[in-house]
Write a protein that holds these residues in place. Structure first.
Motif, mmCIF file in Angstrom:
data_model
loop_
_atom_site.group_PDB
_atom_site.id
_atom_site.type_symbol
_atom_site.label_atom_id
_atom_site.label_comp_id
_atom_site.label_asym_id
_atom_site.label_seq_id
_atom_site.Cartn_x
_atom_site.Cartn_y
_atom_site.Cartn_z
ATOM 1 N N ALA A 1 -13.935 80.769 65.349
ATOM 2 C CA ALA A 1 -13.341 82.097 65.185
ATOM 3 C C ALA A 1 -13.937 83.044 66.217
ATOM 4 N N GLU A 2 -13.083 83.867 66.785
ATOM 5 C CA GLU A 2 -13.512 84.894 67.746
ATOM 6 C C GLU A 2 -13.002 86.237 67.236
ATOM 7 N N GLY A 3 -13.881 87.205 67.115
ATOM 8 C CA GLY A 3 -13.486 88.488 66.538
ATOM 9 C C GLY A 3 -13.958 89.674 67.332
ATOM 10 N N SER A 4 -13.214 90.768 67.226
ATOM 11 C CA SER A 4 -13.596 92.044 67.841
ATOM 12 C C SER A 4 -13.118 93.174 66.943
ATOM 13 N N ARG A 5 -13.765 94.299 67.060
ATOM 14 C CA ARG A 5 -13.468 95.449 66.213
ATOM 15 C C ARG A 5 -12.237 96.212 66.715
ATOM 16 N N ARG A 6 -11.459 96.766 65.772
ATOM 17 C CA ARG A 6 -10.320 97.627 66.090
ATOM 18 C C ARG A 6 -10.652 99.074 65.709
ATOM 19 N N ASP A 7 -9.815 99.995 66.162
ATOM 20 C CA ASP A 7 -10.020 101.411 65.841
ATOM 21 C C ASP A 7 -9.305 101.824 64.565
ATOM 22 N N ASP A 8 -8.468 100.926 64.011
ATOM 23 C CA ASP A 8 -7.737 101.274 62.785
ATOM 24 C C ASP A 8 -8.266 100.444 61.619
ATOM 25 N N ARG A 9 -7.479 100.318 60.555
ATOM 26 C CA ARG A 9 -7.908 99.599 59.351
ATOM 27 C C ARG A 9 -7.089 98.314 59.142
ATOM 28 N N LEU B 1 -15.177 89.508 49.597
ATOM 29 C CA LEU B 1 -16.203 90.286 50.297
ATOM 30 C C LEU B 1 -16.239 91.724 49.791
ATOM 31 N N MET B 2 -15.088 92.355 49.697
ATOM 32 C CA MET B 2 -15.058 93.758 49.259
ATOM 33 C C MET B 2 -15.498 93.879 47.803
ATOM 34 N N ARG B 3 -15.112 92.913 46.970
ATOM 35 C CA ARG B 3 -15.497 92.942 45.561
ATOM 36 C C ARG B 3 -17.012 92.802 45.398
ATOM 37 N N ASN B 4 -17.640 92.100 46.354
ATOM 38 C CA ASN B 4 -19.084 91.902 46.301
ATOM 39 C C ASN B 4 -19.859 92.987 47.054
ATOM 40 N N GLY B 5 -19.171 94.062 47.419
ATOM 41 C CA GLY B 5 -19.859 95.207 47.984
ATOM 42 C C GLY B 5 -20.004 95.241 49.494
ATOM 43 N N TYR B 6 -19.384 94.299 50.203
ATOM 44 C CA TYR B 6 -19.444 94.318 51.671
ATOM 45 C C TYR B 6 -18.416 95.343 52.177
ATOM 46 N N LYS B 7 -18.846 96.226 53.029
ATOM 47 C CA LYS B 7 -17.999 97.332 53.473
ATOM 48 C C LYS B 7 -17.276 96.974 54.770
ATOM 49 N N LEU B 8 -15.962 96.861 54.669
ATOM 50 C CA LEU B 8 -15.113 96.647 55.847
ATOM 51 C C LEU B 8 -14.502 97.993 56.201
ATOM 52 N N GLU B 9 -15.189 98.739 57.038
ATOM 53 C CA GLU B 9 -14.806 100.127 57.302
ATOM 54 C C GLU B 9 -13.781 100.261 58.416
ATOM 55 N N THR B 10 -13.639 99.225 59.241
ATOM 56 C CA THR B 10 -12.619 99.232 60.287
ATOM 57 C C THR B 10 -11.862 97.912 60.238
#
Length: 360
Positions: free
Chosen positions: A36-44, A83-92
């Motif tokens: 897997a290769e990932g990068s951050r976006r400016d939206d949600r 992940l979100m249910r376990n408290g990991y914050k996906l802010e972007t």
């Protein structure tokens, strides 16, 4: 900035179909990997593209909307929900590209490795401390793949992929104990694809539930685990209480547990190649004749390999098709590979590999 991660597939050496019985497994990670290769976006928005054998799709997930499953194996969405249910914050949001050289639907834990590597890349992208915790990644993967959809699988694949290497896994009800095995295994393993698709959940259920039902029936006689037949052989008389179908499956699991303990003892000293081959053959006979998860094509592959020097082998994964592997001396590996592939099957010589990791 992009981050690239990957996680390995595995072969189960001993303990096939025993992880969900709270028993033990000896497994080895192999050099077929989900990447897997990932990068951050400016939206949600999380935009996922998947590529590989029989995979070519994309998913667009809006983190500001409720994530609804479209089927019972909607693992990308379930991983995000877990992940979100376990408290990991996906802010972007993120752009994530995934591909794999693991055979799909063939008992090589392709779905588990997809979930594990997806969770790994998300944890890396949000820079959470659990990104370097293989046990946490394994448990999150199990929750997303098995618990979330009430499927019948066990924990072997998740731990094997997350940790890597040669592992002895002890599945106690309270906690899974992970024991890395440092013994070098001489020779090599060769993986073959029978080219038969299989229904993993259906095969798991037919092998799992009759044994669980049998153990439940025997509780009134003080039987709570397959281990009880090993620790006290007087308990074997209780097997007379079972129907023939359940009796055959329970006996197969009893012998497979004995085989694992023999292998564990050997791996903690020095590996005898001939003995290892014999144990693998015996394990497979129990899977074939007791749990009835082999097929004529799997048997053709194994017999062809034996005729050309393979020391042992077995079906890999839940069974009913998919892949199998053999163990052989290095000097015989090319001949075995060529002879089996000449019959129309696909094969590859394997190497042991590390667990889930950052590649760059």
């Amino acid at each position: 900035m992009k981050i690239s991660v990957s996680t390995p597939s595995r072969i189960c050496l001993f303990g096939e179909h025993q992880d969900y019985l709270n028993l033990e497994v000896i497994s080895s990670a192999i050099n077929l990997r989900f990447k897997a290769e990932g990068s951050r976006r400016d939206d949600r928005i999380i935009h996922v593209r998947l590529s590989g054998e029989n995979i070519n799709r994309e998913e667009i997930i809006d983190l500001d909307e409720r994530i609804v499953y479209e089927n019972n194996r909607d693992y990308i969405k379930s991983a995000i929900n877990v992940l979100m249910r376990n408290g990991y914050k996906l802010e972007t949001g993120f752009d994530i590209f995934m591909d794999s050289d693991i055979p799909i639907g063939k008992g090589m834990c392709s779905s588990t490795t997809m979930v594990v590597v997806f969770i790994k890349v998300l944890l890396e992208l949000i820079d959470h401390e659990d990104k370097d915790n293989p046990e946490k990644i394994a448990l999150l993967g199990f929750e997303a793949e098995v618990t979330e959809f009430n499927e019948p699988g066990g924990l072997m694949d998740h731990y094997s992929s997350a940790y890597g290497g040669l592992l002895h896994l002890i599945f106690n009800k309270e906690k899974t104990v992970v024991e890395p095995l440092k013994t070098e295994i001489p020779g090599c393993f060769i993986l073959f694809d029978s080219l038969e698709d299989k229904q993993t959940t259906k095969v798991l259920a037919s092998a799992k539930y009759p044994v669980l039902e049998a153990l439940e029936e025997l509780k009134e006689y003080g039987i709570n685990s397959i281990r009880d037949f090993i620790d006290n052989e007087d308990n074997l008389i209780c097997l007379e209480k079972l129907s023939q179908d359940k009796l055959v499956k329970v006996k197969a699991n009893i012998d497979n547990y004995k085989i694992l303990k023999e292998a564990e003892k050997m791996f903690n000293t020095e590996v005898d190649s001939v003995k290892l081959g014999e144990l693998l053959r015996r394990h497979h006979r129990n899977l074939r004749d007791g749990l009835e998860i082999s097929t004529p094509k799997i048997e053709e592959i194994l017999m062809t390999a034996y005729e050309n020097g393979a020391l042992g082998g077995k079906i890999n994964g839940s069974g009913g098709g998919g892949c199998c592997y053999v163990y052989a001396y290095e000097k015989d590996s090319k001949k075995i590979l060529d002879k089996v592939c000449a019959k129309g099957y696909w094969g590859v010589i394997l190497k042991q590999d590390s667990g889930v990791r950052v590649d760059k």
